[in-house]
Design a protein around this motif. Structure first.
Motif, PDB file in Angstrom:
ATOM      1  N   LYS A   1       7.711  14.102 -84.148  1.00  0.00           N
ATOM      2  CA  LYS A   1       6.473  13.958 -84.921  1.00  0.00           C
ATOM      3  C   LYS A   1       6.770  13.599 -86.384  1.00  0.00           C
TER       4      LYS A   1
ATOM      5  N   THR B   1       9.570  12.416 -87.482  1.00  0.00           N
ATOM      6  CA  THR B   1      10.253  11.126 -87.472  1.00  0.00           C
ATOM      7  C   THR B   1       9.237   9.986 -87.501  1.00  0.00           C
TER       8      THR B   1
ATOM      9  N   ASN C   1      16.285  20.669 -87.811  1.00  0.00           N
ATOM     10  CA  ASN C   1      15.270  19.822 -88.383  1.00  0.00           C
ATOM     11  C   ASN C   1      14.787  20.309 -89.744  1.00  0.00           C
TER      12      ASN C   1
HETATM   13  N1  LIG Z   1      18.358  13.070 -90.502  1.00  0.00           N
HETATM   14  C1  LIG Z   1      18.532  13.449 -89.222  1.00  0.00           C
HETATM   15  N2  LIG Z   1      19.760  13.530 -88.705  1.00  0.00           N
HETATM   16  C2  LIG Z   1      19.966  13.900 -87.433  1.00  0.00           C
HETATM   17  N3  LIG Z   1      18.981  14.222 -86.605  1.00  0.00           N
HETATM   18  C3  LIG Z   1      17.740  14.173 -87.058  1.00  0.00           C
HETATM   19  C4  LIG Z   1      17.440  13.803 -88.395  1.00  0.00           C
HETATM   20  N4  LIG Z   1      16.116  13.865 -88.575  1.00  0.00           N
HETATM   21  C5  LIG Z   1      15.612  14.247 -87.398  1.00  0.00           C
HETATM   22  N5  LIG Z   1      16.564  14.442 -86.483  1.00  0.00           N
HETATM   23  C6  LIG Z   1      16.391  14.877 -85.116  1.00  0.00           C
HETATM   24  O1  LIG Z   1      15.349  14.142 -84.552  1.00  0.00           O
HETATM   25  C7  LIG Z   1      14.610  14.935 -83.658  1.00  0.00           C
HETATM   26  C8  LIG Z   1      13.131  14.855 -83.988  1.00  0.00           C
HETATM   27  O2  LIG Z   1      12.910  15.498 -85.232  1.00  0.00           O
HETATM   28  P1  LIG Z   1      11.472  15.564 -85.877  1.00  0.00           P
HETATM   29  O3  LIG Z   1      11.661  16.163 -87.229  1.00  0.00           O
HETATM   30  O4  LIG Z   1      10.846  14.255 -85.832  1.00  0.00           O
HETATM   31  O5  LIG Z   1      10.734  16.591 -84.938  1.00  0.00           O
HETATM   32  P2  LIG Z   1       9.283  17.216 -85.059  1.00  0.00           P
HETATM   33  O6  LIG Z   1       8.548  16.780 -83.856  1.00  0.00           O
HETATM   34  O7  LIG Z   1       8.690  16.883 -86.360  1.00  0.00           O
HETATM   35  O8  LIG Z   1       9.614  18.759 -84.951  1.00  0.00           O
HETATM   36  P3  LIG Z   1       8.917  20.029 -85.672  1.00  0.00           P
HETATM   37  O9  LIG Z   1       7.735  20.364 -84.860  1.00  0.00           O
HETATM   38  O10 LIG Z   1       9.954  21.084 -85.550  1.00  0.00           O
HETATM   39  O11 LIG Z   1       8.612  19.673 -87.066  1.00  0.00           O
HETATM   40  C9  LIG Z   1      15.186  16.333 -83.762  1.00  0.00           C
HETATM   41  O12 LIG Z   1      16.058  16.532 -82.682  1.00  0.00           O
HETATM   42  C10 LIG Z   1      15.940  16.306 -85.039  1.00  0.00           C
HETATM   43  O13 LIG Z   1      17.034  17.194 -85.037  1.00  0.00           O
END
Ligand SMILES: Nc1ncnc2c1ncn2[C@@H]1O[C@H](COP(=O)(O)OP(=O)(O)OP(=O)(O)O)[C@@H](O)[C@H]1O
Ligand SMILES: [Mg+2]
Lengths: 262, 482
Positions: free
Chosen positions: A40, A42, A259
């Motif tokens: 999300k 991302t 994250n």
């Molecule tokens: N800079 C980065 N380096 C390595 N992995 C990353 C990076 N940024 C995000 N990820 C990985 O990408 C995946 C998606 O992360 P993201 O932050 O988009 O999740 P999210 O849906 O927003 O989660 P949350 O609900 O916890 O906020 C995760 O596995 C995260 O560890």
């Protein structure tokens, strides 16, 4: 207004977004839900142009223009606003100066005259009231020593000042107490407009009692696996993500941890 | 973010704004140094006998001294015989009596630098003693100063007109034996500024000097002496820029401040000498000895400096706190980029009772530069109840630069109190992304972040200088987002 087609993105060689399709029309509010680590933030960051993420394929247009071809600040000036899940601190730079610089960058882009310090001060004081932040916060360093909830209100304050076309709100409700949730929701509702689209990432259907979305999407493992109306959120709350055939949040714990620096 | 480094590089690439050379006929000595050169120099300046003797004594001692190598600096050995020890703008008579007498080419140079003397004359009461190469060419605002009894003139004039004051105080704070560069300066100092503020007088305006190095291969050996007599106050501003040159130019200045009982001196510097190009070619070598003696009780000296220029900076404005209750302050912003090297800081020597000092140092490094804070806080056996507060912050831009902090504390008095805080931070990708996401371009973002980082120091600068300093950082940072 916003059109996302088959968007793939990766970070450090790891694919996170695996073909996102989404259409948001002006005036609409879309909510995105989904387990930790599903992508999300991302998606939010990719739309805003954070080049830590690499777009490997797909198209994104904003009002027909190719968004992906533009650098972050250009996207911002053309109306893309991201309220960060983890707002970063900029010590020593006053909130007021930061916001005025941003507002003037925007005005400059539109060919409008810049606001002087006095004019801006007046505007900022009004808006700070709207999000129930004491004007003293204007003098402090950007997010410097702000509590979690204060940071979130500060983000909404910036959205209200900048009046974006597309507002992406990444978990703006998390970490808020009940009163603050109401204040922030009022702020977001004040942003709702015919010519504006709002994309809202949240884990809690509670927020959607205050800000009623037109659509709810579930993002899992980099894809939108289900879309529906307001009632989808209620159903998710009741049944969790399991019934959609998605691993539940508990299993995503490790990615949630890694994250947190995002 | 991958782009941040790239942005930083672009910002850093910005060319030195003041890189132009004025064509002026210069009456310059052949390179090389010996007793005869010193005698000629002294004769040109019509110095009294005592001055020549003073110089020669310093020179003989200097011949036995070693160039210091303890600083965190790397540079090729300086050949002191390839340097010319005197150059002066050509003039009609002995000295120009007014701006009309000044070489128009020279005035145009100031114009380009944004230091229009004509304007400054009219503007906010700043007296400008403009030093071009080695000789003072224009002094304004002498009258209101004379009325107040303030002496503000070139050191050459002072040597001739106020020999008692000069003899009493010159070298009293920084003796020629102090260090290699101070010894060299004592032998060959070309010109500089002299200020005397009499008892009980508050100097009616900020005094300022603009320095500029011009002729190729010309060493610049400024000498400044400021004496604040009992109960007086003076604020002195020093700023400089230099034209682009390929050869490294040596600058070895000495500044001495003397504060008597209840006197206050505020000394502010904005230093923007040519730092060399992006490959580390050229630039000024700046080896400066600046020191204040708070000899009177309740006296106070504040050093405020904004250092953005020079290829090499070796500079430790210091305070000897001898008088009871005397106060020393050091506020510093030092910015380095490309291949610049700065080893700078301060020394606070507490000798008297209840003396106190404050050190606020902000180092900003970008490019492949190296930025060192070196500070000494020393308490003598009689420094009962003395205290020091030191805050030392480093900000890194990009990941190829270096920042080091060497704080030394020596205490011979148990009652002395020292507080030391130090931080190192980086302009993070997240901060840059936040700014850019709000529509702010990277250059502006860096400049804003760096200015925020330096705020505590800037607020110590006189108004007009604070503006200039902000501008200077912006120029220096264009491409080196802070
Ligand atoms: N800079 C980065 N380096 C390595 N992995 C990353 C990076 N940024 C995000 N990820 C990985 O990408 C995946 C998606 O992360 P993201 O932050 O988009 O999740 P999210 O849906 O927003 O989660 P949350 O609900 O916890 O906020 C995760 O596995 C995260 O560890
Ligand atoms: Mg997230």
């Amino acid at each position: 207004m916003l059109s996302i087609k088959n968007l793939h993105a990766s970070v450090e060689g790891k694919e996170i977004l695996k073909g996102i399709n989404l259409e948001i029309k002006a005036g609409e509010v879309h909510a995105i839900m989904g387990p930790n680590g599903s992508g999300k933030s991302t998606l939010s960051q990719v739309l805003a142009g954070n080049d830590a993420f690499e777009v490997t394929s797909g198209d994104v247009t904003l009002n027909g223009e190719n968004l992906l071809a533009k650098v972050t600040e250009e996207r911002a000036r053309e109306g893309v606003f991201l309220a960060f899940q983890y707002p970063v601190e900029i010590p020593g730079v006053s909130n007021l100066q930061f916001m005025r610089t941003a507002v003037n960058a925007m005005r400059h882009h539109k060919g409008e005259p810049e606001m002087n310090a006095a004019e801006f001060m007046k505007l900022a004081r009004e808006v700070s009231k709207q999000v129930d932040l004491d004007p003293a916060f204007l003098k402090r360093g950007v997010n410097e020593g702000f509590s979690g909830g204060e940071k979130k209100r500060n983000e909404i304050m910036q959205a209200l000042l900048l009046q974006p076309k597309l507002a992406i709100l990444d978990e703006t409700d998390s970490g808020l107490d009940i009163d603050a949730l109401k204040v922030v929701s009022d702020g977001v509702n004040a942003l709702r407009a015919e010519d504006r689209a709002i994309l809202m990432v949240t884990h809690y259907q509670r927020l959607l009692d205050y800000i009623v979305p037109d659509y709810v999407h579930v993002l899992a493992d980099g894809k939108i696996v289900k879309s529906g109306g307001r009632e989808l959120a209620l159903e998710l709350e009741e049944r969790g993500y399991g019934w959609l055939g998605i691993k539940d949040e508990a299993t995503a714990d490790s990615s949630a941890l890694s994250n947190s620096a995002n | 973010m991958a782009t941040t480094d790239q942005e930083v590089n672009e910002l850093i690439k910005r060319e030195y704004e003041h890189g132009f050379v004025t064509e002026i006929e210069v009456d310059t000595f052949e390179p090389g140094l010996n007793e005869d050169v010193i005698a000629r120099l002294s004769a040109i300046k019509k110095e009294p006998e005592f001055m020549l003797e003073w110089r020669l004594k310093a020179y003989r001692r200097w011949l036995e001294m070693q160039e210091p190598d303890w600083a965190h600096l790397g540079y090729e050995k300086i050949d002191y015989d390839s340097i010319s020890y005197y150059s002066a703008p050509k003039r009609k008579e002995d000295m120009p009596q007014s701006l009309d007498d000044v070489d128009p080419e020279l005035l145009r140079t100031y114009e380009k630098l944004g230091i229009p003397l004509h304007e400054r004359e009219k503007l906010a009461g700043v007296a400008v003693d403009a030093v071009f190469d080695s000789v003072s060419v224009a002094t304004t605002f002498k009258e209101p100063l004379a009325k107040a009894g303030v002496i503000f003139c070139s050191i050459s004039e002072a040597v001739r007109d106020y020999p008692e004051l000069v003899q009493k105080y010159l070298g009293s704070v920084v003796p020629h034996t102090d260090n290699f560069f101070a010894g060299l300066n004592a032998a060959v100092f070309s010109d500089g500024t002299f200020v005397y503020v009499p008892k009980g007088v508050r100097c009616p305006m900020e005094l300022s000097t603009y320095f500029r190095i011009n002729a190729a291969n010309t060493g610049q050996f400024e000498r400044t002496l400021i004496i604040a007599d009992e109960g007086s106050y003076v604020s002195y501003l020093e700023g400089c820029t230099a034209p682009m040159r390929d050869e490294n130019q040596l600058h070895a200045a000495v500044v001495e401040l003397v504060a008597l009982d209840d006197a206050q001196i505020k000394y502010s510097t904005v230093q923007n000498w040519y730092p060399g190009d992006e490959n580390g070619k050229g630039g000024i070598f700046n080896f400066v000895t600046k020191r204040a003696a708070c000899i009177g009780k309740n006296s106070k000296v504040s050093w405020t400096q904004v250092e953005t220029g020079s290829a090499i900076t070796w500079k430790y404005p210091s305070c000897i706190l001898r008088g009871e209750n005397s106060v020393g302050e050091f506020y510093s912003v030092a910015l380095t980029h490309n291949y610049q090297q700065a080893d700078t800081g301060t020394k606070m020597i507490h000798l008297g009772k209840n003396t106190s000092s404050t050190i606020i140092s902000k180092g900003i490094s970008a490019g492949k530069s190296s930025n060192v804070y070196r500070g000494l806080v020393k308490f003598g056996p009689r420094a009962e109840g003395a205290r020091n507060f030191t805050q030392c912050d480093s900000l890194l831009i990009g990941d190829r630069c270096g920042a080091h902090t060497f704080p030394y504390i020596e205490s011979l008095n148990k009652s002395a109190i020292v507080e030391h805080e130090a931080t190192t931070s980086k302009v993070s990708d997240e901060q840059m992304f936040l700014c850019r996401q709000r529509g702010i371009n990277p250059e502006q973002a860096v400049s804003m972040i760096v200015n925020g980082f330096c705020k505590e120091v800037f607020k110590e600068l006189p108004m007009e200088f604070a503006v200039e300093a902000g501008k200077l950082l912006e120029v220096s940072l264009e491409g080196s987002v802070g």
